[in-house]
Design an enzyme around this catalytic site. Structure first.
Site, PDB file in Angstrom:
ATOM      1  CG  ASP A  99    -110.906 -37.380  82.280  1.00  0.00           C
ATOM      2  OD1 ASP A  99    -110.135 -37.223  81.323  1.00  0.00           O
ATOM      3  OD2 ASP A  99    -112.144 -37.371  82.164  1.00  0.00           O
ATOM      4  CD  GLU A 121    -113.104 -31.520  82.378  1.00  0.00           C
ATOM      5  OE1 GLU A 121    -112.726 -32.690  82.299  1.00  0.00           O
ATOM      6  OE2 GLU A 121    -113.373 -30.828  81.382  1.00  0.00           O
ATOM      7  CD  GLU A 135    -110.686 -41.959  80.014  1.00  0.00           C
ATOM      8  OE1 GLU A 135    -111.424 -42.925  80.326  1.00  0.00           O
ATOM      9  OE2 GLU A 135    -109.997 -41.948  78.981  1.00  0.00           O
ATOM     10  CG  HIS A 207    -111.568 -40.934  71.843  1.00  0.00           C
ATOM     11  ND1 HIS A 207    -111.026 -41.155  73.092  1.00  0.00           N
ATOM     12  CD2 HIS A 207    -112.283 -39.805  71.938  1.00  0.00           C
ATOM     13  CE1 HIS A 207    -111.414 -40.176  73.894  1.00  0.00           C
ATOM     14  NE2 HIS A 207    -112.181 -39.347  73.229  1.00  0.00           N
ATOM     15  NE  ARG A 209    -106.703 -46.398  76.973  1.00  0.00           N
ATOM     16  CZ  ARG A 209    -105.522 -46.905  76.645  1.00  0.00           C
ATOM     17  NH1 ARG A 209    -105.265 -48.157  76.850  1.00  0.00           N
ATOM     18  NH2 ARG A 209    -104.587 -46.129  76.129  1.00  0.00           N
ATOM     19  CG  HIS A 240    -108.598 -40.463  68.478  1.00  0.00           C
ATOM     20  ND1 HIS A 240    -107.387 -41.035  68.776  1.00  0.00           N
ATOM     21  CD2 HIS A 240    -108.899 -39.663  69.541  1.00  0.00           C
ATOM     22  CE1 HIS A 240    -106.980 -40.606  69.970  1.00  0.00           C
ATOM     23  NE2 HIS A 240    -107.881 -39.773  70.457  1.00  0.00           N
TER      24      HIS A 240
HETATM   25  C1  UD1 Z   1    -106.339 -40.322  75.570  1.00  0.00           C
HETATM   26  C2  UD1 Z   1    -106.802 -40.319  77.016  1.00  0.00           C
HETATM   27  C3  UD1 Z   1    -108.315 -40.103  77.075  1.00  0.00           C
HETATM   28  C4  UD1 Z   1    -108.732 -38.871  76.292  1.00  0.00           C
HETATM   29  C5  UD1 Z   1    -108.189 -38.955  74.877  1.00  0.00           C
HETATM   30  C6  UD1 Z   1    -108.477 -37.703  74.109  1.00  0.00           C
HETATM   31  C7  UD1 Z   1    -105.710 -41.738  78.715  1.00  0.00           C
HETATM   32  C8  UD1 Z   1    -105.507 -43.124  79.192  1.00  0.00           C
HETATM   33  N1  UD1 Z   1    -106.512 -41.608  77.629  1.00  0.00           N
HETATM   34  O1  UD1 Z   1    -106.904 -41.463  74.939  1.00  0.00           O
HETATM   35  O2  UD1 Z   1    -108.709 -39.944  78.428  1.00  0.00           O
HETATM   36  O3  UD1 Z   1    -110.144 -38.789  76.249  1.00  0.00           O
HETATM   37  O4  UD1 Z   1    -106.754 -39.136  74.937  1.00  0.00           O
HETATM   38  O5  UD1 Z   1    -108.327 -37.876  72.735  1.00  0.00           O
HETATM   39  O6  UD1 Z   1    -105.184 -40.810  79.270  1.00  0.00           O
HETATM   40  N2  UD1 Z   1    -101.812 -41.401  68.724  1.00  0.00           N
HETATM   41  C9  UD1 Z   1    -101.062 -40.867  67.683  1.00  0.00           C
HETATM   42  N3  UD1 Z   1    -100.933 -39.503  67.612  1.00  0.00           N
HETATM   43  C10 UD1 Z   1    -101.516 -38.661  68.480  1.00  0.00           C
HETATM   44  C11 UD1 Z   1    -102.297 -39.210  69.520  1.00  0.00           C
HETATM   45  C12 UD1 Z   1    -102.431 -40.582  69.633  1.00  0.00           C
HETATM   46  O7  UD1 Z   1    -100.498 -41.594  66.872  1.00  0.00           O
HETATM   47  O8  UD1 Z   1    -101.360 -37.439  68.363  1.00  0.00           O
HETATM   48  C13 UD1 Z   1    -101.953 -42.882  68.837  1.00  0.00           C
HETATM   49  C14 UD1 Z   1    -100.704 -43.602  69.398  1.00  0.00           C
HETATM   50  O9  UD1 Z   1    -100.546 -44.838  68.748  1.00  0.00           O
HETATM   51  C15 UD1 Z   1    -101.079 -43.848  70.871  1.00  0.00           C
HETATM   52  C16 UD1 Z   1    -102.574 -44.104  70.720  1.00  0.00           C
HETATM   53  O10 UD1 Z   1    -103.022 -43.191  69.722  1.00  0.00           O
HETATM   54  O11 UD1 Z   1    -100.395 -44.929  71.440  1.00  0.00           O
HETATM   55  C17 UD1 Z   1    -103.379 -43.956  71.986  1.00  0.00           C
HETATM   56  O12 UD1 Z   1    -103.122 -42.733  72.653  1.00  0.00           O
HETATM   57  P1  UD1 Z   1    -103.494 -42.632  74.220  1.00  0.00           P
HETATM   58  O13 UD1 Z   1    -103.219 -41.250  74.695  1.00  0.00           O
HETATM   59  O14 UD1 Z   1    -102.893 -43.751  74.952  1.00  0.00           O
HETATM   60  O15 UD1 Z   1    -105.064 -42.926  74.241  1.00  0.00           O
HETATM   61  P2  UD1 Z   1    -106.277 -42.116  73.640  1.00  0.00           P
HETATM   62  O16 UD1 Z   1    -107.285 -43.121  73.213  1.00  0.00           O
HETATM   63  O17 UD1 Z   1    -105.803 -41.107  72.692  1.00  0.00           O
HETATM   64  N1  UDP Z   2    -111.738 -31.833  68.440  1.00  0.00           N
HETATM   65  C1  UDP Z   2    -110.949 -31.192  67.480  1.00  0.00           C
HETATM   66  N2  UDP Z   2    -110.777 -31.789  66.261  1.00  0.00           N
HETATM   67  C2  UDP Z   2    -111.320 -32.995  65.970  1.00  0.00           C
HETATM   68  C3  UDP Z   2    -112.090 -33.665  66.969  1.00  0.00           C
HETATM   69  C4  UDP Z   2    -112.260 -33.062  68.201  1.00  0.00           C
HETATM   70  O1  UDP Z   2    -110.450 -30.089  67.718  1.00  0.00           O
HETATM   71  O2  UDP Z   2    -111.133 -33.484  64.855  1.00  0.00           O
HETATM   72  C5  UDP Z   2    -111.895 -31.210  69.779  1.00  0.00           C
HETATM   73  C6  UDP Z   2    -113.306 -31.080  70.301  1.00  0.00           C
HETATM   74  O3  UDP Z   2    -113.892 -29.868  69.870  1.00  0.00           O
HETATM   75  C7  UDP Z   2    -113.118 -31.126  71.816  1.00  0.00           C
HETATM   76  C8  UDP Z   2    -111.914 -32.024  71.987  1.00  0.00           C
HETATM   77  O4  UDP Z   2    -111.252 -32.068  70.715  1.00  0.00           O
HETATM   78  O5  UDP Z   2    -112.764 -29.854  72.339  1.00  0.00           O
HETATM   79  C9  UDP Z   2    -112.357 -33.403  72.396  1.00  0.00           C
HETATM   80  O6  UDP Z   2    -111.281 -34.277  72.349  1.00  0.00           O
HETATM   81  P1  UDP Z   2    -111.439 -35.841  72.447  1.00  0.00           P
HETATM   82  O7  UDP Z   2    -112.774 -36.250  71.937  1.00  0.00           O
HETATM   83  O8  UDP Z   2    -110.234 -36.408  71.803  1.00  0.00           O
HETATM   84  O9  UDP Z   2    -111.307 -36.107  74.010  1.00  0.00           O
HETATM   85  P2  UDP Z   2    -112.344 -36.140  75.241  1.00  0.00           P
HETATM   86  O10 UDP Z   2    -113.059 -34.840  75.304  1.00  0.00           O
HETATM   87  O11 UDP Z   2    -113.255 -37.296  75.024  1.00  0.00           O
HETATM   88  O12 UDP Z   2    -111.451 -36.379  76.421  1.00  0.00           O
END
Ligand code: UD1
Ligand code: UDP
Length: 370
Positions: A99, A121, A135, A207, A209, A240
C-alpha cells in the site's frame, strides 16, 4: 523450448523489501521465470538494508528519494520512472506489494501499458480513506488496477469480492511476511543485539503519517508515563529514518536515556530477535502487527482502527490509538498481570503459515498456463 515468464518486481520501502524478498528468491530459483527487481528508491538505506539481508540486488534503481519528500513527488516520479523502464524492457507481469505510493504508482505504470499486475497483500481495508493515510487509497487503487490478487486472509478476499473484483482472480495465500519471519527464525537469527540485562524490554516503533505532530508527541508522553510508573523497564526504540518522526521522538525522549536505548533501524534478524525478547511491542506498523501475532507477542497498536482487524478480534493485538492514558493503561496491564500476558500466547496466528510464496508462484504459473 518453453518461453520464460518475464516478471518484474517493483519495491520501494522497507516493508515491501522484507515481504517480497522470500518471493523474489523463490521465483529467481525457478527456471520458468526471468525475474527482474526494480527498486524505486522511495527509501534508500532502509530498503538496501532489508534487501542485503535477503541477498537481493536490484537490477535497476530509480533512486528517487529526497529528504521530506511529498506524496505528489513520490507518485509522479515512480510513475514516470517505472513507465520509462517498462517502455525499454518488455514484461509479461508486474508484481507490486501492499500500500505504499510506490505500489500504486508502479501498478498504474503497468496498467498504462496493459501489462497484468499481481498485487501481493491485496484486499486489506480499514474502510476509512484517511486511515492509514495515504495507504488505504493506495491499496484500493492498486486493487482496481490488478489482474491477480494475492489476499493474505479470507477477510481480505471477501473485501475484494464485495468491491466487484473478479472472484476467479482472487487467491488466499497468507501473508509473505510470515514466510520471511519463519525463514529468518530458522536460518539467520544471530542476536547481535546486546540486551544488557533482564529488565522487561518494550520494543517501540512509530512512523505513520497520520501520527505526525501532536499524536506523536502524545505517544512520547505515554512512553514517559510508562517509565515513571515502572522505572524498571527498558525501551528499545529503533528510530525510523524519516526526520519528521525521529526529530520529535528524540527531542521528547532524549532525557530518558537510562530507560531507553535508541538505535538506527535494525537489521531484520536483529529486529526479530528484539521482538522475541520483548515483553510487548508498542507500534503503529502494519507488518509488525502480523509478525507479533506469529511470535505470540502482545502488540499495542497505536492506531484507532486497523486494516488487519483479525489482530483485534482474535486478540493478538490491542488498539490503543495515540491516547497516552489508553497506552499507559494497557502497558501496565501487560507488565503487571501474568495471566493477561499468557492470554496472548493462546491467540492463534491469523496472517499465514509460511507458505504464501509457494502458493503465489503456483498461481502465477497457472495464470500463464505453465
Ligand atoms: C513509507 C510509506 C508507508 C510505509 C513506510 C514504511 C508512502 C507514502 N509511505 O513511509 O506506507 O509504511 O514507508 O517504513 O508510501 N528516509 C531516509 N532514508 C530511508 C527512508 C526514508 O532518509 O531509507 C527519510 C527521507 O527524508 C524521506 C522520508 O524519510 O523523505 C519519508 O519517506 P517516505 O517513504 O516518504 O515516507 P515513510 O514515512 O517512510
Ligand atoms: N523492521 C526492521 N527493523 C527495524 C524496524 C522494523 O527490520 O528497525 C521491520 C519489521 O520487522 C517489519 C517491517 O520492518 O517487517 C515494518 O516496517 P515499517 O514499520 O517501516 O512499515 P509498515 O509495516 O508500517 O508499512
Amino acid at each position: 523450448m518453453q518461453k520464460l515468464i518475464k516478471l518484474l518486481c517493483v519495491i520501494g520501502t522497507r516493508p515491501e523489501a522484507i515481504k517480497m524478498s522470500p518471493l523474489i528468491n523463490l521465483l529467481k530459483g525457478d527456471n520458468n521465470f526471468e525475474v527482474k527487481v526494480l527498486t524505486t528508491g522511495q527509501h534508500t538505506d532502509m530498503l538496501r538494508q532489508a534487501l542485503a539481508f535477503f541477498n537481493i540486488k536490484a537490477d535497476f534503481d530509480l533512486n528517487i528519494m529526497r529528504e521530506r519528500q511529498s506524496l505528489d513527488y513520490i507518485t509522479s516520479s515512480v510513475l514516470t520512472g517505472v513507465g520509462r523502464y517498462l517502455d525499454e524492457n518488455s514484461q509479461d507481469i508486474i508484481l507490486v506489494h501492499g500500500d505504499t505510493s510506490t505500489t500504486f504508482a508502479a501498478a498504474l505504470a503497468g496498467f498504462y501499458r496493459k501489462i497484468p499486475v499481481g498485487h501481493v497483500e491485496a484486499g486489506l481495508r480499514s474502510k476509512n480513506i484517511y486511515l492509514p493515510f495515504p495507504e488505504e487509497i493506495n491499496r484500493v487503487l492498486a486493487d482496481r488496477i490488478a489482474s491477480l490478487y494475492f489476499a493474505p486472509t479470507e477477510l481480505d478476499a471477501e473485501n475484494l469480492k464485495h468491491e466487484g473484483s473478479d472472484p476467479s482472480k482472487i487467491f488466499v495465500t497468507g501473508n509473505t511476511v510470515i514466510d520471511a519471519l519463519f525463514w529468518t527464525l530458522s536460518n539467520k537469527l544471530n542476536n547481535n543485539i546486546n540486551f544488557e540485562n533482564d529488565a522487561p524490554l518494550i520494543l517501540m516503533t512509530a512512523h505513520r503519517r497520520e501520527s505526525w505532530g501532536e499524536p506523536l508527541v502524545q505517544i512520547c508522553h505515554a512512553v514517559k508515563d510508562i517509565i515513571n510508573a515502572r522505572p524498571d523497564v527498558k525501551f528499545l526504540i529503533p528510530l525510523h529514518k524519516n526526520p519528521t518522526v525521529r526529530e520529535v521522538i528524540y527531542k521528547e525522549l532524549k532525557d530518558f536515556n537510562n530507560n531507553i536505548i535508541f538505535t538506527e533501524p535494525l537489521d531484520y534478524p536483529d529486529f526479530v530477535a528484539a521482538m522475541n525478547k520483548s515483553i510487548f511491542i508498542l507500534s503503529d506498523s502494519g507488518g509488525i502487527q502480523e509478525e507479533a501475532s506469529a511470535l505470540r507477542k502482545p502488540v499495542l497498536i497505536m492506531r484507532t482502527l486497523s486494516e488487519r482487524p483479525q489482530a483485534v478480534t482474535l486478540g493478538t493485538g490491542v488498539l490503543v490509538g495515540t491516547d497516552r492514558n489508553k497506552i499507559l493503561e494497557q502497558a501496565l496491564k501487560i507488565l503487571n498481570n501474568k495471566d493477561y500476558r499468557e492470554y496472548f500466547l493462546t491467540r492463534g496466528m491469523p496472517f499465514g503459515d509460511g507458505t504464501a510464496c509457494l502458493k503465489i508462484r503456483d498461481i502465477i504459473l497457472n495464470y500463464f498456463k505453465f
